[in-house]
Design a protein around this motif. Structure first.
Motif, mmCIF file in Angstrom:
data_model
loop_
_atom_site.group_PDB
_atom_site.id
_atom_site.type_symbol
_atom_site.label_atom_id
_atom_site.label_comp_id
_atom_site.label_asym_id
_atom_site.label_seq_id
_atom_site.Cartn_x
_atom_site.Cartn_y
_atom_site.Cartn_z
ATOM 1 N N ALA A 12 7.751 18.758 26.970
ATOM 2 C CA ALA A 12 7.282 17.480 27.875
ATOM 3 C C ALA A 12 5.825 17.139 27.608
ATOM 4 N N THR A 36 3.609 14.456 23.095
ATOM 5 C CA THR A 36 5.064 13.814 23.574
ATOM 6 C C THR A 36 5.003 13.334 24.864
ATOM 7 N N GLU A 37 3.606 12.956 25.263
ATOM 8 C CA GLU A 37 3.605 12.824 27.099
ATOM 9 C C GLU A 37 4.227 11.552 26.934
ATOM 10 N N GLY A 38 4.676 11.141 28.254
ATOM 11 C CA GLY A 38 5.387 9.637 28.574
ATOM 12 C C GLY A 38 4.098 8.512 28.449
ATOM 13 N N TRP A 51 9.676 7.630 27.979
ATOM 14 C CA TRP A 51 9.683 8.394 26.713
ATOM 15 C C TRP A 51 9.607 7.552 25.252
ATOM 16 N N ASN A 52 8.621 7.637 24.281
ATOM 17 C CA ASN A 52 8.677 6.818 22.973
ATOM 18 C C ASN A 52 9.224 7.659 22.299
ATOM 19 N N LEU A 53 10.827 7.749 21.964
ATOM 20 C CA LEU A 53 11.488 8.282 21.219
ATOM 21 C C LEU A 53 11.389 7.915 19.728
ATOM 22 N N THR A 76 15.066 20.142 23.091
ATOM 23 C CA THR A 76 14.100 19.382 24.232
ATOM 24 C C THR A 76 14.088 19.883 25.500
ATOM 25 N N ASP A 80 16.768 14.455 31.003
ATOM 26 C CA ASP A 80 16.564 12.913 30.735
ATOM 27 C C ASP A 80 17.508 12.553 29.579
ATOM 28 N N TYR A 95 13.869 6.842 30.386
ATOM 29 C CA TYR A 95 12.905 6.889 31.506
ATOM 30 C C TYR A 95 12.385 8.517 31.557
ATOM 31 N N HIS A 96 11.038 9.017 32.013
ATOM 32 C CA HIS A 96 10.460 10.043 31.997
ATOM 33 C C HIS A 96 11.031 10.642 33.285
ATOM 34 N N ILE A 155 18.467 13.993 25.690
ATOM 35 C CA ILE A 155 17.306 13.817 24.775
ATOM 36 C C ILE A 155 17.691 14.453 23.101
#
Length: 476
Positions: A12, A36-38, A51-53, A76, A80, A95-96, A155
């Motif tokens: 996360a 990997t922060e939201g 989340w910027n996957l 992961t 989510d 969404y986070h 995820i």
């Protein structure tokens, strides 16, 4: 023969990609690390935490292109998900779990389905961040994304799809959703239907260790659905020689033990324990706040982690007590102010220094760990002599000694990189290089140095624990 795999571990806070090599022992080499922060993106009504996957995928792809490993596996965080349309396109950034859209939703679900029924069907702990409540929030808001969705993927399943083309969900990650029946090993469609959540979007569930096919980025490489929940991977790498307690330490503290079957008693439900899928076992555990409090405080401090630990070690002990699982600590924000506000509302001394606040956090995490361990022993009817702690927090000798003192048990710390190690071990088992889970754990024991911490002052900690319990769950 030397065998090498890639273990992609997306947490996360950080994403890490490791090359893990198996000879007689394991060798772990970190190839890449990225945040990997939201991200907050503005909408018409409010900022949405997402989340910027695609960015994470780019980071993974860049390593795959130059890798000579035989396979790749992705793990992961849980709960989510992302939605895809009929052409396999990502409908929106997912969404986070810390987004505010699930606030109050769990109680609305209980108005429709009794809490006990949900627990008996799924075996999963009640947390407002669970997939079930995220999906129901979309039903309540009449979210158009849910109407056009043809598939839902957790995820790690997203990355498995992008890498292999296979649209499936892996068992350990599906089990975190509270949409899946761990006792029956299938999606809990009856629950979903009662909440008007479309059931046709849920994919086939596969076992950990399933070879999904060739990697679309690098054809010589297989994509393996490992234990795709990061905690499930971490638990594979816990070097148990006998039954014991584990703590997978990171942003969250996952405190639990392994069982052969789910424990679905009313008492387990009331104490909010969860039965998540593991590699051939049930992970009976409680999700508790971990290093999240410190991570959020350090957004403002911007200090090196070792500096913080040193300052905490030199700070006075037991100046105040804190319940790390309080709701006001769940979401991102000014954690220092929230902690100060909590101390003020509970009539305690306000702490200001970095050492004082960080020591308060470490002591509270140790007390909270003891509180959970006691419940595990009561619920299972077993007594455990050791606590195995894996993950990032094992580098913090101060915290390890606190947990040993608080629980009165021997703490075995290590390995640090348990999650990618467990991820890799499942890949090695799938490839036939390691026989089974017992052999995998034997490999861990001979490959990594483990630290032992024995209780030094359990009487004082036991006395202070009784004081801490006054604040656990206190209404303020």
């Amino acid at each position: 023969m030397v065998v090498k795999v890639l273990a992609v571990d997306l947490g996360a806070t950080n994403g890490k990609i490791y090359e893990v090599e198996l000879r007689e022992k394991l060798t772990v080499r970190e190839l890449k690390r990225f945040r990997t922060e939201g991200i907050f993106l503005p909408g018409r009504d409010r900022d949405h935490f997402l989340w910027n996957l695609p960015k994470f995928y780019e980071e993974i792809e860049s390593v795959l292109e130059t890798s000579d490993t035989q396979s790749v596996g992705v793990d992961t965080w849980g709960v989510d998900f992302a939605l895809f349309d009929e052409r396999g396109r990502l409908i929106s950034l997912p969404y986070h779990y810390r987004d505010i859209r699930t606030e109050g939703v769990m109680e609305k679900v209980f108005d429709i389905i009794p809490k006990k029924y949900i627990f008996e069907r799924t075996g999963i702990q009640f947390m407002e961040i669970n997939t079930l409540y995220q999906l129901y929030s979309m039903v309540l808001s009449k979210d158009p994304f849910l109407k056009v969705a043809k598939k839902i993927l957790m995820i790690p399943d997203v990355f498995n799809f992008w890498l292999s083309g296979e649209v499936v969900s892996e068992y350990t990650i599906a089990s975190t959703s509270q949409c899946y029946s761990v006792p029956e090993k299938r999606w809990a469609f009856d629950l979903l239907e009662k909440l008007s959540i479309p059931t046709e979007i849920f994919p086939e569930v596969v076992s950990p260790g399933t070879v999904l096919g060739k990697c679309r980025v690098k054809r010589e490489m297989n994509v393996i659905a490992t234990t795709c929940h990061d905690t499930a991977s971490a638990v594979v790498a816990v070097p148990f020689e006998e039954e014991g307690i584990y703590i997978s330490s990171g942003t969250w503290f996952l405190v639990g033990t392994e069982l052969e079957e789910p424990l679905l008693t009313e008492e387990a439900m009331e104490r909010n324990f969860t039965n998540e899928g593991g590699y051939g076992k049930i992970r009976f555990l409680k999700n508790a706040t971990g290093m999240w409090l410190l991570e959020e405080c350090n957004r403002m401090w911007k200090k090196n982690y070792s500096e913080i630990v040193e300052m905490a070690e030199n700070a006075p002990s037991f100046q105040a007590f804190l319940d790390p699982d309080r709701e006001e600590f769940l979401h991102p924000g000014n954690m220092l102010e929230r902690i100060r506000s909590y101390l003020e509302k509970t009539g305690q001394r306000t702490l200001g220094g970095i050492g004082e606040i960080s020591r308060l956090i470490f002591e509270s995490l140790a007390f909270n760990s003891k509180w959970i361990v006691e419940q595990i022993e009561e619920l299972t009817g077993r007594r455990y002599e050791k606590i195995h702690i894996v993950g990032g927090a094992v580098k913090n000798d101060l915290l390890m000694s606190f947990i040993a003192d608080a629980t009165g048990k021997i703490v075995v710390a290590g390995p640090v990189d348990a999650t990618p190690i467990g991820n890799a071990l499942v890949q090695f088992i799938a490839m036939g290089e390691i026989k089974d889970l017992d052999e995998a754990r034997e490999v861990v024991r001979k490959s990594f140095e483990l630290k032992m911490f024995e209780p030094k002052n359990p009487e004082l900690w036991s006395e202070k624990y009784e004081e801490w319990r006054r604040y656990k769950g206190m209404r303020v």
